[in-house]
Design a protein around this motif. Structure first.
Motif, PDB file in Angstrom:
ATOM      1  N   ILE A 286       0.870  -1.187   0.000  1.00  0.00           N
ATOM      2  CA  ILE A 286       0.000   0.000   0.000  1.00  0.00           C
ATOM      3  C   ILE A 286       0.903   1.231   0.000  1.00  0.00           C
ATOM      4  N   GLU A 287       0.590   2.192  -0.861  1.00  0.00           N
ATOM      5  CA  GLU A 287       1.394   3.417  -0.910  1.00  0.00           C
ATOM      6  C   GLU A 287       0.487   4.620  -0.709  1.00  0.00           C
ATOM      7  N   VAL A 288       0.980   5.534   0.133  1.00  0.00           N
ATOM      8  CA  VAL A 288       0.245   6.793   0.339  1.00  0.00           C
ATOM      9  C   VAL A 288       1.177   7.933  -0.055  1.00  0.00           C
ATOM     10  N   SER A 289       0.697   8.834  -0.916  1.00  0.00           N
ATOM     11  CA  SER A 289       1.533   9.977  -1.309  1.00  0.00           C
ATOM     12  C   SER A 289       0.647  11.198  -1.527  1.00  0.00           C
ATOM     13  N   ALA A 290       1.306  12.343  -1.662  1.00  0.00           N
ATOM     14  CA  ALA A 290       0.542  13.583  -1.872  1.00  0.00           C
ATOM     15  C   ALA A 290       1.336  14.553  -2.715  1.00  0.00           C
ATOM     16  N   VAL A 291       0.627  15.353  -3.494  1.00  0.00           N
ATOM     17  CA  VAL A 291       1.240  16.408  -4.312  1.00  0.00           C
ATOM     18  C   VAL A 291       0.451  17.687  -4.059  1.00  0.00           C
ATOM     19  N   CYS A 292       1.218  18.781  -3.892  1.00  0.00           N
ATOM     20  CA  CYS A 292       0.556  20.057  -3.649  1.00  0.00           C
ATOM     21  C   CYS A 292       0.557  20.888  -4.934  1.00  0.00           C
ATOM     22  N   THR A 293      -0.591  21.323  -5.390  1.00  0.00           N
ATOM     23  CA  THR A 293      -0.616  22.259  -6.511  1.00  0.00           C
ATOM     24  C   THR A 293      -1.100  23.606  -5.973  1.00  0.00           C
ATOM     25  N   ASN A 294      -1.308  24.538  -6.861  1.00  0.00           N
ATOM     26  CA  ASN A 294      -1.709  25.880  -6.424  1.00  0.00           C
ATOM     27  C   ASN A 294      -3.001  25.875  -5.635  1.00  0.00           C
ATOM     28  N   ASN A 295      -3.983  25.181  -6.179  1.00  0.00           N
ATOM     29  CA  ASN A 295      -5.318  25.305  -5.608  1.00  0.00           C
ATOM     30  C   ASN A 295      -5.727  24.132  -4.738  1.00  0.00           C
ATOM     31  N   GLU A 296      -5.005  23.027  -4.896  1.00  0.00           N
ATOM     32  CA  GLU A 296      -5.464  21.865  -4.143  1.00  0.00           C
ATOM     33  C   GLU A 296      -4.292  20.938  -3.797  1.00  0.00           C
ATOM     34  N   THR A 297      -4.548  20.073  -2.838  1.00  0.00           N
ATOM     35  CA  THR A 297      -3.574  19.058  -2.487  1.00  0.00           C
ATOM     36  C   THR A 297      -4.164  17.726  -2.948  1.00  0.00           C
ATOM     37  N   ILE A 298      -3.340  16.976  -3.673  1.00  0.00           N
ATOM     38  CA  ILE A 298      -3.834  15.724  -4.250  1.00  0.00           C
ATOM     39  C   ILE A 298      -3.235  14.547  -3.478  1.00  0.00           C
ATOM     40  N   PHE A 299      -4.086  13.696  -2.932  1.00  0.00           N
ATOM     41  CA  PHE A 299      -3.615  12.520  -2.188  1.00  0.00           C
ATOM     42  C   PHE A 299      -3.896  11.268  -3.020  1.00  0.00           C
ATOM     43  N   LYS A 300      -2.945  10.321  -2.937  1.00  0.00           N
ATOM     44  CA  LYS A 300      -3.111   9.077  -3.678  1.00  0.00           C
ATOM     45  C   LYS A 300      -2.900   7.911  -2.724  1.00  0.00           C
ATOM     46  N   ILE A 301      -3.825   6.955  -2.769  1.00  0.00           N
ATOM     47  CA  ILE A 301      -3.654   5.726  -1.975  1.00  0.00           C
ATOM     48  C   ILE A 301      -3.737   4.556  -2.960  1.00  0.00           C
ATOM     49  N   SER A 302      -2.603   3.889  -3.139  1.00  0.00           N
ATOM     50  CA  SER A 302      -2.553   2.804  -4.129  1.00  0.00           C
ATOM     51  C   SER A 302      -2.347   1.477  -3.417  1.00  0.00           C
ATOM     52  N   ASP A 303      -2.977   0.452  -3.967  1.00  0.00           N
ATOM     53  CA  ASP A 303      -2.727  -0.887  -3.435  1.00  0.00           C
ATOM     54  C   ASP A 303      -2.524  -1.863  -4.593  1.00  0.00           C
ATOM     55  N   ASN A 304      -2.051  -3.047  -4.255  1.00  0.00           N
ATOM     56  CA  ASN A 304      -1.907  -4.080  -5.299  1.00  0.00           C
ATOM     57  C   ASN A 304      -2.901  -5.211  -5.028  1.00  0.00           C
ATOM     58  N   GLY A 305      -4.111  -4.802  -4.646  1.00  0.00           N
ATOM     59  CA  GLY A 305      -5.130  -5.778  -4.249  1.00  0.00           C
ATOM     60  C   GLY A 305      -5.881  -6.381  -5.419  1.00  0.00           C
TER      61      GLY A 305
END
Lengths: 153, 617
Positions: free
Chosen positions: B522-541
């Motif tokens: 399971i991977e959790v990551s985030a990217v910040c852009t100007n207007n929003e913060t983008i979160f990603k939760i990936s799995d290999n399920g």
């Protein structure tokens, strides 16, 4: 088995099944008082204030009200409000017995002056348990209105 | 170029002036010579000739007297004539002597001598007359005349006067030559001036011509430009869809374009000259009046207004009005009006939809209440009476125990199957169904409450939050040896409880739907852009089948494997909460490979602020 003492219980409940289950469970916990059943808010107020079909009959004294909230004609809140704003009925203890467990409704009822708020659990074991405990509670509760009688157990 | 032209001009003008001055000086000197000739030389010459003449007369009369005695001639005696001539001579000489045009000391001396000689001439003439009267002989007298009068006085005087005249004539001649040469010079200068002036005029002409050609061309071009611009502007104003009104300082229309006239149902001609109050219903006039106040202060503004059409109907417009100024003074108003009937209609519809939406939100809320109460009520009965049934069944069972041995075997079989299997089984089904039903109701209630709960925005450290969530999943993570990677997560402004719900549900799902046949990741990551913060939760399920993708966020839907327990409400909650953070959520998945949930949280949420449930606005 104890004989019903003076305190009469007014059960305001629109669902006959619920009313039956409540009475059944109260009886099982040895509450043998008179239980008057009405099925909507208007009838409850008529009974309390001797109006409509109860005109001329003085309501028994002392009295305790088991009140559902979602009722036809007049709902539980309206009944509660009318009771608490009239000095003839303001000291009658009101126990809200309803299916809703929404916190806003709970606090609204207490604000309007209800004495106890009980949720009817859907699970019947819990339901029976709740009513049994209510019965036990009723058996020790003191009712105002002059003569200060215990509910007879 | 321009400097050279200027220098050329200057030089020519300077030259002209110099020549002018020289010519003028020349003329002045010629004039002086003339004055001299007129005032001195000529009168003196005349005076000298008069002296000479008088002297001759005296000699002649003296000789006549000697010869004839004092006879009468032309009405006068000779003596009288002589006396008259003496007086003349004296006067002439005095006049000549007094004349101030003596050319040097030599001249003066000569003049003095002339005076002396004249005096002597007179005295000798008188002496001769006197001697004649005394009776002297004529020869004696002639002798005197010859010796003294002639050789000593008259002739020297005449010679002197001749010389004098010659000198004067010489002077005249010199003056003449002088005048002649100066006049010649002047003529030359005047010719040069004429040539120069002509040149200058030509040059000026050339320059002026060139300038004028240039100016005229420019002027023509400018006029053409202006004309084109005017046509262009008029085209715009005449053809634009917005109505243009121009009012003078009194509020009368001075120009109304076709669109404006059409807007009001008049023709332009009908409106020009009319006061604006004609086109504004009385209840709207205060708006225009207060707007016109602003115009007088030089302020432009936009406002909405209703205009009165010719047929009495009203048309809503948006007015952009600007003041007009002429020579710095307020001269009226220019207003551009846009018909906003459609916009108004749309606004009305939008309001209607908004009202409907509010109503439906209210109804949803009502529905939640109905669900929580009304749907539960029958459940209580179902459960309650099946419970009652069960206890009645037990009573029947214990009562029938005694009767059972008295029945035949077949009946025993039927009764025991019914009492101990069929009925309890039926009751079990009823109860479990009611339990499920109750769970669904609770889930709906929860969803409704998530949608309506007041959010409080604060700074949330997502790193810490995710770690806390993972701690609650530590048991499964350890048991299934799941590898969880959390990259650095930012701090965001959001509702903490919502974030816990979102992360909790998504991570829960990621763990739940892992494929037991391969080590979970399971991977959790985030990217910040100007207007929003983008979160990603990936799995290999397990991944999600394409056909199931649209059910992912729907309530009570559980995609894929049914081996997972739960109400199927998790992602519905998550979606509701993400939306309430002005965010979006979506899912990408490949069946058998894994799933990635991506959600965004707006960066524009204000710390300390809160969002009321939308329908409660």
């Amino acid at each position: 088995m104890s004989k019903a003492y003076e305190v009469t219980i007014l059960l305001v409940e629109d669902d006959p099944g619920h009313a039956r289950l409540i009475v059944k469970n109260l009886r099982r916990s040895n509450i043998m008082n008179d239980i008057v059943k009405v099925s909507d808010g208007q009838q409850a107020l008529d009974y309390l204030f001797s109006k409509g079909k109860y005109a001329g009959d003085n309501p028994p004294n002392p009295l305790l009200v088991l009140l559902d909230l979602n009722l036809p004609v007049l709902d539980g809140y309206q009944v509660l409000q009318s009771m608490k704003s009239d000095e003839r009925t303001s000291s009658i203890p009101v126990i809200i017995l309803t299916t809703t467990d929404d916190t806003r409704e709970v606090s609204r009822c207490y604000e309007l002056g209800c004495n106890i708020y009980i949720t009817k659990p859907v699970d019947y074991k819990q339901f029976s348990e709740a009513i049994r405990k209510l019965g036990l509670f009723l058996s020790i509760v003191m009712i105002p209105e002059g003569r200060r009688r215990y509910v007879q157990v | 170029m321009r400097l050279k032209v200027k220098l050329g001009f200057l030089t020519i003008i300077l030259l002209l002036w110099t020549i002018c001055v020289v010519t003028l000086l020349n003329t002045i000197s010629v004039r002086e010579v003339f004055i001299d000739l007129e005032g001195n030389v000529i009168p003196e010459t005349i005076a000298i000739s008069e002296i000479q003449h008088t002297a001759c007369e005296i000699r002649m009369w003296t000789l006549t007297y000697i010869i004839r005695g004092n006879v009468v001639r032309d009405g006068k005696t000779i003596k009288e004539w002589l006396q008259e001539q003496w007086a003349y001579l004296e006067k002439d000489v005095r006049k000549h002597f007094e004349c101030d045009c003596h050319f040097g000391s030599e001249e003066k001396r000569v003049d003095e001598k002339v005076v002396d000689l004249s005096q002597e001439l007179i005295s000798i003439s008188a002496e001769i007359i006197d001697l004649k009267d005394k009776g002297s002989e004529n020869y004696e007298l002639f002798e005197i005349v010859r010796k003294r009068f002639g050789s000593h006085i008259f002739y020297p005087l005449r010679r002197l006067l001749d010389e004098h005249t010659a000198a004067h004539l010489e002077k005249l001649s010199v003056a003449g030559i002088n005048i002649h040469s100066r006049c010649n010079t002047n003529i030359r200068y005047i010719i040069i001036m004429g040539i120069l002036s002509t040149l200058l005029a030509l040059l000026m002409g050339l320059i002026v011509d060139r300038f004028f050609v240039k100016y005229l061309t420019l002027h023509r071009e400018t006029e053409e430009e202006i004309r084109k611009l005017k046509v262009f502007n008029e085209d715009i104003i005449q053809n634009m869809l917005e109505g243009v009104f121009v009012e003078d300082i009194n509020g009368n229309f001075t120009f109304v374009n076709p669109a404006a006239a059409a807007l009001l149902g008049y023709s332009s001609e009908e409106l020009v000259g009319q006061h604006w109050t004609l086109t504004v219903p009385s209840d709207q006039q205060p708006i225009v009046q207060s707007a016109n106040e602003l115009r007088r202060q030089g302020i432009s503004s936009r406002y909405e207004l209703q205009l009165l059409r010719k047929d009495g109907s009203r048309v809503p417009i948006l007015v952009s009005a600007t003041p007009r100024f002429e020579d710095g003074c307020f001269a009226g108003v220019l207003s551009v009006s846009t018909d906003i009937s459609e916009r108004k209609q749309v606004e009305k519809e939008l309001k209607h939809y908004a009202d409907e939406l509010m109503q439906s939100n209210k109804e949803i809320k009502q529905f939640a209440y109905i669900v929580s109460h009304d749907l539960r009520t029958p459940l209580v009965n179902l459960k309650g009476f099946s419970g009652e049934l069960r206890s009645s069944l037990e009573e029947i069972d214990s009562a029938i125990k005694e009767a059972l041995p008295h029945m035949d075997e077949k009946k025993q079989q039927v009764v025991t199957t019914a009492l101990r299997q069929d009925v309890p089984e039926a009751l079990d089904f009823i109860e479990s169904s009611v339990t499920r039903m109750d769970n669904f109701i609770n889930a709906i209630l929860k969803l409704s409450r998530f949608g309506h709960r007041q959010l409080t925005f604060e700074t949330v450290e997502m790193d810490t939050l995710v770690q806390t969530v993972l701690k609650s999943l530590a048991h499964q993570i350890e048991e299934y040896k799941i590898k969880v990677t959390v990259s650095a997560l930012p701090e965001i402004v959001a509702d903490r409880i919502s974030m816990e719900q979102i992360m909790g549900n998504l991570l829960d799902n990621a763990v739940l739907y892992l494929d037991p046949n391969r080590p979970g990741k399971i991977e959790v990551s985030a990217v910040c852009t100007n207007n929003e913060t983008i979160f990603k939760i990936s799995d290999n399920g397990h991944g999600i089948r394409k056909a199931d993708m649209n059910k992912v966020f729907a309530p009570f839907r559980r995609a894929g494997q049914e081996d997972v327990i739960g109400e199927g409400m998790g992602l519905a909650y998550v979606k509701t909460l993400v939306h309430r953070h002005e965010g979006r959520i979506w899912c990408e998945s490949e069946y058998g490979v894994g799933t990635t949930f991506t959600f965004t949280i707006s960066n524009l949420l204000k710390k300390g602020g809160s969002l009321c449930p939308r329908h409660m606005k």
